[in-house]
Enzyme design. Structure first.
Site, PDB file in Angstrom:
ATOM      1  N   GLU A 186       0.792  -1.271  -0.032  1.00  0.00           N
ATOM      2  CA  GLU A 186      -0.051   0.099  -0.036  1.00  0.00           C
ATOM      3  C   GLU A 186       1.074   1.274  -0.288  1.00  0.00           C
ATOM      4  O   GLU A 186       0.582   2.230   0.449  1.00  0.00           O
ATOM      5  CB  GLU A 186      -0.933  -0.150   1.206  1.00  0.00           C
ATOM      6  N   GLU A 255      -6.765  -7.492  -1.285  1.00  0.00           N
ATOM      7  CA  GLU A 255      -7.583  -7.379   0.036  1.00  0.00           C
ATOM      8  C   GLU A 255      -8.905  -6.961  -0.136  1.00  0.00           C
ATOM      9  O   GLU A 255      -9.035  -5.959  -0.426  1.00  0.00           O
ATOM     10  CB  GLU A 255      -6.712  -6.374   0.898  1.00  0.00           C
TER      11      GLU A 255
END
Length: 851
Positions: A186, A255
């Site tokens: 991320e 995710e």
């Protein structure tokens, strides 16, 4: 099968399974193209779920992984947690819950494959984002940017993990289960904060990772500029609109947040099964071929592993498998059915690109059709109102916020808003402390205790002028840092030295503090997950002359997310001032000579193990006293059900069972009184604050104690209580299932596993909806039908009631079909129950119990 029983044949099974796995279709050459990951030359639709090995125990792993496989997963995804593996530089630990190799091999033993997310930054609501604290002290280092010292350490650890996997031949290129790896995590969310250092760092990380020659693809999640050959992937509640940064890369979702994490002081988040299923189906509808649940089993933040700060000890995450290792129904079962439905479409999905068509406002049809005659379709209603659509000349009912899956482009095998899976009402069965206390191991009393000294008690204390930042001082070797000062109030401040009232003003970066004045607790204050900083005014009564100020500052998990999170401080950085209530005069204590102590005396003396000779046993147990260590012995609750401790009656602290930390407890940290609802409409976009429960209650009251940590008797429970509590009020509980429920209507599709294409149907018989129930544990059978109604039943699981229309045959039919069996199926039809109200779409609702 219970984890303990499954573990008996683990080694033999592992050897056999790994041998078979190495020769399987998921064990060799892994590449990718624009549509999918390509395994041994074949494109694959893959369903994955995250299970983090240190958030459960090795004894739990086989059962968790088998339940994942039974739920339709192909892949298990896990982060690699640098700080637990290298707590001291060049001193590595891969034992017990940290045994990464064993975890990967356990996945392989079940016939599943692995996505290894090395990071090594993981976020994950994990302490310091997974970085070891010693990294912070390397001269000249700056995390996650084009910085030489950081890149050296990151490469060293990444290479260490890759080499470990290679030594054990665990990459698919070696015949092992690892088909993917991830580098960074991320970073795209924070890259702009790092300015010109970001892009070179991303390129370096990609080059470094691919140079390690794993033979499998690497991914970067939330990284739109991930350079070739790295695959950029999506994280979020919905990723159907995500597009890779190259038309040569597949659309992957690393995710899919199955719920949300719990914070101390927050309500409990959950995500409806219908919405999660909708998100999954939409992703595959719009070209996705790899999807991962974060989390599939969340587990427990044992010890001091929580991040945040203020992340709770439970990391349940409303996942399909709950914190205790039990399947969460109907979420687990409904998603299993979604996976089966999608796999029925696999050959068409991977063979061609999707063709989209509008079926009306908020209505979309998607078709995968090949020249060879393969055809699969998805019909989506992304609005919140029900709709009827015409597709290929047929009419279809689409509930709002749902996707229908048609493996043959004609017949609906599943609609995401219509749940065929049963639901379960879990419950905790309590045993009072007196029922489990093992008195034979103590003398004259069930409890013993030790007082933790207020202020400085260790020889390694030190003096510094001014107020020190906590993390730089403790290096996170303890939650606790004492700031102590003994001072005489100057004679020219009579209002502050004559025993009258004053106010002690303290400002802290957080996360919590307890202030002792003249060795007595004067006040406490904690921040929260939204703002960890503290400013507090504590009324104090000062003595003439000398007064002592002992401030215990504590952390509740270190920051794990955000640009430069490693520089975010904690502790009492001031100012600290004394104010006179009488005349308003102020004395600033901030710059005086403070004495510091890292950690507690009890930590240094090994009290968590319970084996010290210092324990005091007397009939009068001190209760509601701050800074008190407590110890008792207990016998394990009978049976094999998961165990929890209810810490009601205690304040805040940490607990250990047989020397193993079950984490921080904080039952006095209560969720806000509003913002929750008894039910949550799955229709419409989900957010982490949309569906909340347990408002006005402790954020976490029950704390998981793994069965493998317990002996039949003689177990030692140790608690360190910061602010005061009554340990005799705590109780043990076992996680059980109170009821099974199911509600299926005549408009539901038949179960996915009964579906056959029209072209293969020999009888032409129309498949009907079926209600299914199964007891969750081995050797259980359905013992009682608590409720059964065919017609228009009302309410939800645990509170069903008959509607205006109800068949008088329902109870007898269901009892005959189900009583005495481990599982049962009942046709939802007027043929089985008669027709109590013609022209009305009827439902069958059942609640049962197992024994």
């Amino acid at each position: 099968m219970a984890a303990a029983a499954r573990g008996k044949g683990f080694l033999l099974g592992l050897v056999l399974a790994l041998g078979a796995f190495a020769a399987s279709s998921l064990g060799a050459n892994v590449t990718y193209d624009s549509r999918a990951l390509v395994v041994d030359g074949k494109r694959r639709v893959l369903v994955s779920g995250s299970i983090h090995y240190p958030r459960s125990t090795p004894e739990m792993w086989p059962d968790l992984i088998q339940k994942s496989k039974d739920g339709g997963l192909d892949v298990i995804e896990t982060y690699v947690f640098w700080n637990i593996h290298e707590p001291v530089r060049n001193q590595f630990d891969f034992e017990g819950r940290k045994d990464l190799v064993k975890f990967v091999k356990t996945v392989a033993a079940a016939g599943l494959v692995v996505h290894l997310r090395i990071g090594p930054y993981v976020c994950a609501e994990w302490n310091y984002g997974g970085f070891p604290l010693w990294l912070h002290f390397i001269p000249g280092i700056q995390f996650r940017t084009d910085n030489g010292p950081f890149k050296t350490e990151m490469q060293r650890f990444t290479a260490k993990i890759v080499d470990m996997m290679k030594q054990e031949k665990l990459y698919a290129s070696q015949g092992g289960p690892i088909i993917l790896s991830q580098i960074e995590n991320e970073y795209g969310n924070v890259a702009s904060s790092f300015g010109s250092g970001a892009k070179p760092y991303v390129n370096w990380a990609a080059t470094m990772a691919t140079s390690l020659d794993t033979g499998v693809p690497w991914v970067m999640c939330q990284q739109a500029d991930a350079p070739d050959p790295i695959i950029n992937t999506c994280n979020g509640f919905y990723c159907d609109q995500f597009t890779p940064n190259s038309n040569s890369k597949p659309k992957m979702w690393t995710e899919n947040w199955s719920g949300w994490f719990l914070s101390f002081g927050g309500a409990v988040p959950y995500r409806p099964a219908e919405d999660l299923a909708f998100a999954v189906a939409r992703f595959f509808q719009r070209g996705g071929t790899f999807q991962n649940y974060y989390m599939y089993h969340g587990g427990t933040n044992f010890g001091r592993t929580t991040g945040g700060p203020f992340i709770a000890t439970s990391y349940d995450y409303d996942a399909p498998i709950d914190e205790y290792g039990l399947v969460r129904q109907p979420k687990w079962g409904h998603l299993r059915d979604v996976h089966k439905a999608i796999k029925l479409c696999e050959d068409a999905l991977v063979a061609t690109d999707p063709a989209y068509t509008s079926l009306g406002p908020n209505l979309e049809g998607t078709v995968y059709k090949t020249d060879s005659g393969l055809c699969a379709a998805f019909l989506a209603n992304v609005g919140t109102s029900d709709a009827t659509v015409t597709f290929n000349g047929k009419s279809y009912q689409l509930p709002g916020w749902s996707v229908s899956i048609l493996p043959d482009c004609k017949n609906v095998v599943l609609n995401t808003a219509k749940i065929n899976s049963m639901s379960m009402i879990p419950t905790f069965v309590y045993e009072s402390l007196s029922e489990v206390v093992d008195s034979s191991s103590t003398i004259n009393s069930d409890w013993s205790w030790i007082n933790e000294p207020v202020g400085i008690s260790k020889k390694d204390s030190f003096v510094k002028p001014g107020l020190l930042e906590q993390i730089n001082t403790t290096a996170d070797n303890s939650d606790y840092l004492w700031y102590s000062l003994s001072t005489n109030i100057p004679g020219d401040e009579p209002a502050l030295n004559d025993g009258s009232q004053g106010v002690l003003h303290i400002e802290s970066l957080g996360h919590a503090l307890h202030a002792f004045v003249n060795k007595k607790l004067a006040g406490s204050k904690a921040g929260n997950s939204g703002n960890s900083k503290i400013a507090v005014d504590i009324p104090v009564t000062l003595l003439p002359g000398k007064n002592t100020f002992d401030l215990l500052s504590l952390t509740v998990g270190l920051q794990n997310y955000g640009a430069f999170f490693d520089t975010w401080g904690a502790g009492i950085t001031g100012p600290v001032k004394l104010k006179s209530s009488a005349n308003g005069s102020i004395i600033d204590l901030s710059s005086q000579q403070w004495t510091y102590q890292i950690g507690l005396q009890g930590e240094d003396k090994g009290l968590p193990s319970g084996s010290s000779s210092m324990w005091i046993t007397q009939p009068s147990l001190p209760k509601n006293q701050p800074l008190t260590w407590y110890k008792t012995t207990f016998a394990a609750p009978a049976g094999n059900d998961p165990v929890a401790i209810d810490f009601s009656g205690m304040g805040k602290g940490e607990a250990w069972v047989n020397g193993q930390s079950i984490g921080r407890y904080w039952p006095t940290k209560v969720a806000p009184g509003s913002g929750c609802a008894d039910s949550c409409n799955y229709r419409g976009a989900y957010s982490s604050s949309k569906c909340l429960k347990s408002c006005g209650k402790p954020s976490q009251q029950l704390y998981h104690v793994p069965r493998s940590w317990l002996k039949p008797s003689g177990n030692i429970l140790v608690m360190f209580e910061e602010v005061g509590g009554d340990p005799t009020q705590i109780s043990f509980a076992t996680r059980q299932v109170e009821s099974l429920c199911s509600r299926v209507s005549e408009s539901h599709p038949s179960p996915v596993d009964m579906w056959i294409p029209e072209s293969e149907s020999k009888t032409g018989k129309t498949l009907r909806p079926v209600l299914s129930m199964e007891c969750p544990r081995p050797n259980q059978v359905i013992s009682k039908i608590k409720f059964a109604s065919f017609g228009t039943p009302q309410g939800t699981c645990g509170s069903f009631s008959h509607g205006k229309c109800s068949s008088n045959q329902a109870l007898a039919v269901v009892q005959k079909a189900c009583i005495g069996s481990k599982s049962c199926r009942v046709d939802v039809s007027i043929g089985a129950f008669g027709d109590p109200c013609k022209g009305v779409t009827k439902s069958l609702a059942v609640e049962a119990s197992c024994a």
